[in-house]
Design a protein around this motif. Structure first.
Motif, PDB file in Angstrom:
ATOM      1  N   ASP A  78       0.828  -1.213   0.000  1.00 33.32           N
ATOM      2  CA  ASP A  78       0.000   0.000   0.000  1.00 33.32           C
ATOM      3  C   ASP A  78       0.858   1.258   0.000  1.00 33.32           C
ATOM      4  O   ASP A  78       0.609   2.198  -0.763  1.00 33.32           O
ATOM      5  CB  ASP A  78      -0.937   0.002   1.212  1.00 33.32           C
ATOM      6  CG  ASP A  78      -2.053  -1.016   1.091  1.00 33.32           C
ATOM      7  OD1 ASP A  78      -2.324  -1.467  -0.039  1.00 33.32           O
ATOM      8  OD2 ASP A  78      -2.653  -1.377   2.119  1.00 33.32           O
ATOM      9  N   ARG A 131       1.415   4.066  -3.120  1.00 31.82           N
ATOM     10  CA  ARG A 131       1.232   5.510  -2.937  1.00 31.82           C
ATOM     11  C   ARG A 131       2.486   6.279  -3.356  1.00 31.82           C
ATOM     12  O   ARG A 131       2.397   7.342  -3.975  1.00 31.82           O
ATOM     13  CB  ARG A 131       0.867   5.803  -1.483  1.00 31.82           C
ATOM     14  CG  ARG A 131      -0.558   5.409  -1.123  1.00 31.82           C
ATOM     15  CD  ARG A 131      -0.864   5.653   0.351  1.00 31.82           C
ATOM     16  NE  ARG A 131      -2.278   5.493   0.636  1.00 31.82           N
ATOM     17  CZ  ARG A 131      -2.857   4.333   0.894  1.00 31.82           C
ATOM     18  NH1 ARG A 131      -2.128   3.223   0.890  1.00 31.82           N
ATOM     19  NH2 ARG A 131      -4.152   4.265   1.140  1.00 31.82           N
ATOM     20  N   ASP A 183       2.666   6.332  -7.188  1.00 31.62           N
ATOM     21  CA  ASP A 183       1.774   7.345  -7.763  1.00 31.62           C
ATOM     22  C   ASP A 183       2.346   8.749  -7.588  1.00 31.62           C
ATOM     23  O   ASP A 183       2.215   9.601  -8.478  1.00 31.62           O
ATOM     24  CB  ASP A 183       0.392   7.261  -7.107  1.00 31.62           C
ATOM     25  CG  ASP A 183      -0.384   6.025  -7.537  1.00 31.62           C
ATOM     26  OD1 ASP A 183       0.006   5.404  -8.541  1.00 31.62           O
ATOM     27  OD2 ASP A 183      -1.379   5.681  -6.865  1.00 31.62           O
ATOM     28  N   PHE A 184       2.971   8.985  -6.433  1.00 32.53           N
ATOM     29  CA  PHE A 184       3.586  10.290  -6.173  1.00 32.53           C
ATOM     30  C   PHE A 184       4.687  10.572  -7.196  1.00 32.53           C
ATOM     31  O   PHE A 184       4.739  11.665  -7.781  1.00 32.53           O
ATOM     32  CB  PHE A 184       4.147  10.313  -4.752  1.00 32.53           C
ATOM     33  CG  PHE A 184       5.121  11.431  -4.493  1.00 32.53           C
ATOM     34  CD1 PHE A 184       4.672  12.726  -4.268  1.00 32.53           C
ATOM     35  CD2 PHE A 184       6.497  11.192  -4.487  1.00 32.53           C
ATOM     36  CE1 PHE A 184       5.572  13.757  -4.035  1.00 32.53           C
ATOM     37  CE2 PHE A 184       7.400  12.212  -4.254  1.00 32.53           C
ATOM     38  CZ  PHE A 184       6.938  13.501  -4.025  1.00 32.53           C
ATOM     39  N   GLN A 232       0.901   2.659   5.953  1.00 31.72           N
ATOM     40  CA  GLN A 232       0.261   2.842   4.660  1.00 31.72           C
ATOM     41  C   GLN A 232       0.702   4.139   3.984  1.00 31.72           C
ATOM     42  O   GLN A 232       0.357   4.386   2.831  1.00 31.72           O
ATOM     43  CB  GLN A 232      -1.256   2.825   4.825  1.00 31.72           C
ATOM     44  CG  GLN A 232      -1.810   1.470   5.257  1.00 31.72           C
ATOM     45  CD  GLN A 232      -3.302   1.497   5.459  1.00 31.72           C
ATOM     46  OE1 GLN A 232      -3.892   2.530   5.766  1.00 31.72           O
ATOM     47  NE2 GLN A 232      -3.945   0.349   5.296  1.00 31.72           N
ATOM     48  N   ASP A 233       1.458   4.955   4.682  1.00 27.87           N
ATOM     49  CA  ASP A 233       1.920   6.221   4.132  1.00 27.87           C
ATOM     50  C   ASP A 233       3.096   5.988   3.188  1.00 27.87           C
ATOM     51  O   ASP A 233       3.969   5.165   3.456  1.00 27.87           O
ATOM     52  CB  ASP A 233       2.338   7.160   5.264  1.00 27.87           C
ATOM     53  CG  ASP A 233       2.684   8.545   4.755  1.00 27.87           C
ATOM     54  OD1 ASP A 233       3.869   8.769   4.444  1.00 27.87           O
ATOM     55  OD2 ASP A 233       1.775   9.381   4.634  1.00 27.87           O
ATOM     56  N   LYS A 234       3.125   6.741   2.089  1.00 25.68           N
ATOM     57  CA  LYS A 234       4.162   6.543   1.076  1.00 25.68           C
ATOM     58  C   LYS A 234       5.558   6.769   1.620  1.00 25.68           C
ATOM     59  O   LYS A 234       6.519   6.129   1.175  1.00 25.68           O
ATOM     60  CB  LYS A 234       3.925   7.458  -0.122  1.00 25.68           C
ATOM     61  CG  LYS A 234       3.901   8.949   0.183  1.00 25.68           C
ATOM     62  CD  LYS A 234       3.635   9.740  -1.089  1.00 25.68           C
ATOM     63  CE  LYS A 234       3.510  11.237  -0.816  1.00 25.68           C
ATOM     64  NZ  LYS A 234       2.236  11.521  -0.098  1.00 25.68           N
TER      65      LYS A 234
END
Length: 375
Positions: free
Chosen positions: A252, A256, A259-260, A360-362
């Motif tokens: 996850d 992210r 995508d960033f 879950q944070d990039k």
């Protein structure tokens, strides 16, 4: 995106084929990377070669794919599979890697005339011949090690390797002589194989740069070329095995961050000259570095809180048993202590200090890669 067992799956077809390969790979063979490379090449030949296989395979899947983030790279000119994998996997959905035909030829196996004569696609004029096949790569040991280290990525359909096959017709049963490719050998179907192979290669990577495109969509250039150029020190000390495991286990956060990066690369003006482009990439690299420091601070804060949460978890477990035994009366007593301290405060700390949202944070993903590298 996830299998029934909760494992991340990016490309189902690639994941299924790779899982089949690793599922049949004996543990004893894992100790010898060269054996792993040969078994991998043999498995792909049986499943993908155009001489005998009629059903669509991984090559056809890539060739017909409309995904803008399915990237095929041919690695050569000093570039190594590990560094390219760690970088381009940060922006691709599925990464296909291969080598150039100029690399050393390694014989892998043989197809006799009897098996090939059943295929209408192969004209057999002399049933005494033997068709040998092999692959081109700089080092079989290095390739086998890459297959083992990248196993989590391959099993998840995030990456795979397409061998560059060459077939040799040799009139003998003892195998082609060492110089058969240049003196005695006749290359059968090599042009056809080459054309089919090249259809799925988007870029040729040399000296760390994507220097040649084979019909790749312009959009791919906007994220493939920058990720090969940008300074990403958090990858330097991280092994491919650690990178693969962290990417899959923290999928996850990885998705992210992917995508960033895509968004930031696509925001770069394609009209910028090299100097302006390098400046923008440097600014992005500094931003990533700053966010890693922020993530480290959050993790240190969480670590301090866990000193409380561990105690709270133990007390919370005891409290849960007491509530089950004594019922609402004990619940009322705990509530009367208030949220600021006492037993309820410890139980509250145990439930509130979970690391799941942070994981879950990039930036947790990038922090984990840097931590794995010991930086």
């Amino acid at each position: 995106m996830f299998s029934r067992k909760g494992r991340p799956v990016q490309n189902k077809v690639v994941a299924r084929r790779m899982q089949e390969f690793f599922g049949t790979l004996p543990d004893a063979h894992r100790a010898d990377p060269q054996t792993v490379a040969r078994r991998y090449a043999s498995a792909l030949w049986r499943a993908e070669n155009p001489l005998t296989v009629r059903r669509p395979g991984l090559v056809d899947g890539k060739r017909l794919s409309r995904s803008r983030f399915y990237v095929g790279l041919s690695v050569g000119g000093g570039a190594d599979l590990e560094s390219v994998t760690k970088r381009v996997a940060l922006v691709s959905d599925t990464l296909l890697l291969s080598h150039e035909s100029s690399h050393r030829f390694h014989e892998i196996g043989r197809h006799g005339a009897s098996s090939l004569s059943r295929s209408a696609r192969v004209p057999v004029h002399n049933l005494s011949y033997h068709l040998w096949y092999g692959i081109h790569c700089p080092d079989l040991d290095a390739l086998g090690k890459w297959v083992l280290d990248a196993e989590p990525l391959l099993r998840a359909g995030l990456a795979w390797y397409l061998p560059r096959f060459t077939t040799v017709d040799y009139d003998g049963a003892d195998g082609p002589p060492a110089d058969s490719l240049t003196r005695n050998g006749v290359r059968w179907w090599s042009l056809r194989d080459s054309e089919r192979h090249d259809q799925v290669i988007d870029y040729l990577v040399r000296d760390g740069r994507a220097v040649d495109a084979s019909g790749a969509e312009p959009l791919k250039s906007q994220f493939v070329r920058p990720v090969l150029r940008i300074d990403l020190p958090f990858l330097d000390g991280c092994s491919l095995r650690d990178f693969s495991e962290i990417t899959v286990h923290e999928f996850d956060a990885y998705a992210r961050f992917r995508d960033f990066l895509r968004q930031r690369f696509l925001d770069l003006d394609a009209a910028l000259d090299d100097t302006q482009s390098d400046r923008e990439l440097t600014k992005l690299g500094l931003e990533i570095k700053d966010q890693i420091w922020s993530a480290r601070t959050e993790m240190e804060t969480l670590r301090r809180k866990r000193a409380v949460s561990v105690t709270g978890a133990a007390v919370g477990s005891v409290g849960a048993v007491l509530v089950a035994v004594y019922g609402p009366a004990l619940q009322a007593a705990i509530a009367a202590l208030g949220a600021g301290g006492g037993l309820w405060g410890l139980v509250h700390a145990a439930t509130e200090n979970s690391s799941r949202p942070l994981r879950q944070d990039k930036w947790f993903y990038v922090w984990a890669l840097q931590r794995a590298g010991g930086r």
